[in-house]
Scaffold this motif. Structure first.
Motif, PDB file in Angstrom:
ATOM      1  N   SER A  43      20.197  11.651  -7.750  1.00 40.56           N
ATOM      2  CA  SER A  43      18.843  11.386  -8.469  1.00 40.56           C
ATOM      3  C   SER A  43      17.843  12.483  -8.511  1.00 40.56           C
ATOM      4  O   SER A  43      17.139  12.389  -9.438  1.00 40.56           O
ATOM      5  CB  SER A  43      18.307  10.146  -7.466  1.00 40.56           C
ATOM      6  N   ARG A  57      30.196   4.551 -11.070  1.00 38.32           N
ATOM      7  CA  ARG A  57      29.350   3.555 -11.746  1.00 38.32           C
ATOM      8  C   ARG A  57      27.719   3.800 -11.396  1.00 38.32           C
ATOM      9  O   ARG A  57      26.824   3.908 -12.152  1.00 38.32           O
ATOM     10  CB  ARG A  57      29.570   2.213 -11.627  1.00 38.32           C
ATOM     11  N   ILE A  58      27.470   3.989 -10.163  1.00 36.07           N
ATOM     12  CA  ILE A  58      26.006   4.298  -9.847  1.00 36.07           C
ATOM     13  C   ILE A  58      25.671   5.686 -10.370  1.00 36.07           C
ATOM     14  O   ILE A  58      24.582   5.808 -10.902  1.00 36.07           O
ATOM     15  CB  ILE A  58      25.993   4.069  -8.090  1.00 36.07           C
ATOM     16  N   LEU A  59      26.645   6.444  -9.970  1.00 36.12           N
ATOM     17  CA  LEU A  59      26.035   7.993 -10.632  1.00 36.12           C
ATOM     18  C   LEU A  59      25.883   7.965 -12.246  1.00 36.12           C
ATOM     19  O   LEU A  59      24.934   8.781 -12.741  1.00 36.12           O
ATOM     20  CB  LEU A  59      27.139   8.944 -10.277  1.00 36.12           C
ATOM     21  N   GLN A  95      24.910   5.134 -13.889  1.00 34.87           N
ATOM     22  CA  GLN A  95      23.696   4.432 -14.133  1.00 34.87           C
ATOM     23  C   GLN A  95      22.412   5.500 -13.674  1.00 34.87           C
ATOM     24  O   GLN A  95      21.254   5.043 -14.593  1.00 34.87           O
ATOM     25  CB  GLN A  95      23.792   3.452 -13.432  1.00 34.87           C
ATOM     26  N   ILE A  96      22.514   6.482 -12.722  1.00 38.39           N
ATOM     27  CA  ILE A  96      21.274   6.926 -12.734  1.00 38.39           C
ATOM     28  C   ILE A  96      21.191   8.258 -13.617  1.00 38.39           C
ATOM     29  O   ILE A  96      20.022   8.855 -13.568  1.00 38.39           O
ATOM     30  CB  ILE A  96      21.304   7.391 -11.071  1.00 38.39           C
ATOM     31  N   ILE A 140      24.150  10.026  -3.727  1.00 40.77           N
ATOM     32  CA  ILE A 140      23.288   9.367  -4.664  1.00 40.77           C
ATOM     33  C   ILE A 140      21.847   9.899  -4.713  1.00 40.77           C
ATOM     34  O   ILE A 140      21.319  10.006  -5.794  1.00 40.77           O
ATOM     35  CB  ILE A 140      23.359   7.873  -4.481  1.00 40.77           C
ATOM     36  N   ALA A 200      32.943   2.162  -7.757  1.00 38.84           N
ATOM     37  CA  ALA A 200      31.565   1.820  -7.516  1.00 38.84           C
ATOM     38  C   ALA A 200      30.654   3.118  -7.436  1.00 38.84           C
ATOM     39  O   ALA A 200      29.315   3.068  -7.911  1.00 38.84           O
ATOM     40  CB  ALA A 200      31.405   1.050  -6.312  1.00 38.84           C
ATOM     41  N   HIS A 201      31.073   4.061  -6.782  1.00 39.74           N
ATOM     42  CA  HIS A 201      30.252   5.420  -6.907  1.00 39.74           C
ATOM     43  C   HIS A 201      29.979   5.911  -8.150  1.00 39.74           C
ATOM     44  O   HIS A 201      29.077   6.355  -8.525  1.00 39.74           O
ATOM     45  CB  HIS A 201      30.918   6.299  -5.825  1.00 39.74           C
ATOM     46  N   GLU A 228      25.236   8.144   0.299  1.00 39.70           N
ATOM     47  CA  GLU A 228      23.824   8.020   0.253  1.00 39.70           C
ATOM     48  C   GLU A 228      23.366   9.334  -0.109  1.00 39.70           C
ATOM     49  O   GLU A 228      22.520   9.538  -1.168  1.00 39.70           O
ATOM     50  CB  GLU A 228      23.297   7.452   1.704  1.00 39.70           C
TER      51      GLU A 228
END
Length: 218
Positions: A86, A107-109, A111-112, A82, A104-105, A79
């Motif tokens: 962000s 991928r999120i990084l 994507q943002i 991310i 997954a971590h 959390e």
């Protein structure tokens, strides 16, 4: 290399990075929420501050919104990683690197909007696996499907002209550079005559490089 770098999260990765950067003369601004940790490692950074980096206002007060290069070394606290990433992305920092602990971590990084996502444990594991599993003297992964190895010249390539086009067509690898005994590295050219005492650097996908190291025939 940037003349100044902000490193957020001074765990093992962040501290190791900060030490290397300061060793190269780069100004490092370290930020972490652990005041005790910062006091213990204050000499590893040019300057440092204690802050909750998930709070954009706290980062603005520290001038992170004006930074040119930020590395987010927070890994295990998903959390916090991310939210911090962000915030930095929203600031419009032009060069953002961040550590991820899982696919997954990562991928999120991505994507943002993080520009460079690092997987140090995975990448080190891959490198060691290639060194243990093959006949490489060194291995560097440039991308997920391209790397370079250093190895001794196989006897099959010694003392003859190498057809570089055929080598690429058949094995999907190419020889980049060569180092002979008593000499420095030099670019490989098609008319270079290799000997078994030479070291060579070869490029290609990790799978192809492993195959070539095991069966080097053209």
């Amino acid at each position: 290399m940037d003349s100044s770098v902000t490193v957020i999260g001074l765990g093992r990765f962040g501290l190791a990075l900060a030490r290397e950067l300061t060793g190269y003369g780069v100004e490092v601004f370290g930020i972490d929420n652990d005041e005790k940790l910062l006091r213990e490692h204050s000499t590893d950074c040019t300057d440092f501050a204690v802050a909750d980096t998930s709070d954009p206002q706290a980062l603005r007060q520290l001038g992170v919104d004006e930074a040119r290069c930020v590395v987010i070394g927070i890994g295990s606290d998903l959390e916090s990683s991310i939210l911090t990433a962000s915030n930095v992305v929203e600031f419009g920092v032009p060069n953002i690197w961040a550590k991820a602990d899982s696919d997954a971590h990562a991928r999120i990084l991505t994507q943002i909007g993080v520009h460079h996502v690092l997987r140090p444990e995975r990448d080190t594991g891959r490198r060691v696996a290639h060194l243990l599993g093959g006949r490489f003297e060194n291995f560097a992964e440039v991308d997920s499907d391209f790397g370079m190895i250093k190895m001794s010249t196989p006897s099959i390539l010694s003392g003859k002209t190498i057809d570089v086009d055929r080598l690429w067509s058949n094995r999907r690898v190419h020889i980049v550079a060569v180092k002979s005994t008593g000499q420095g590295w030099r670019p490989f050219t098609p008319d270079t005559q290799l000997t078994v005492s030479d070291l060579i650097v070869i490029g290609g996908s990790p799978t192809r490089l492993e195959e070539f190291a095991q069966r080097p025939a053209q």
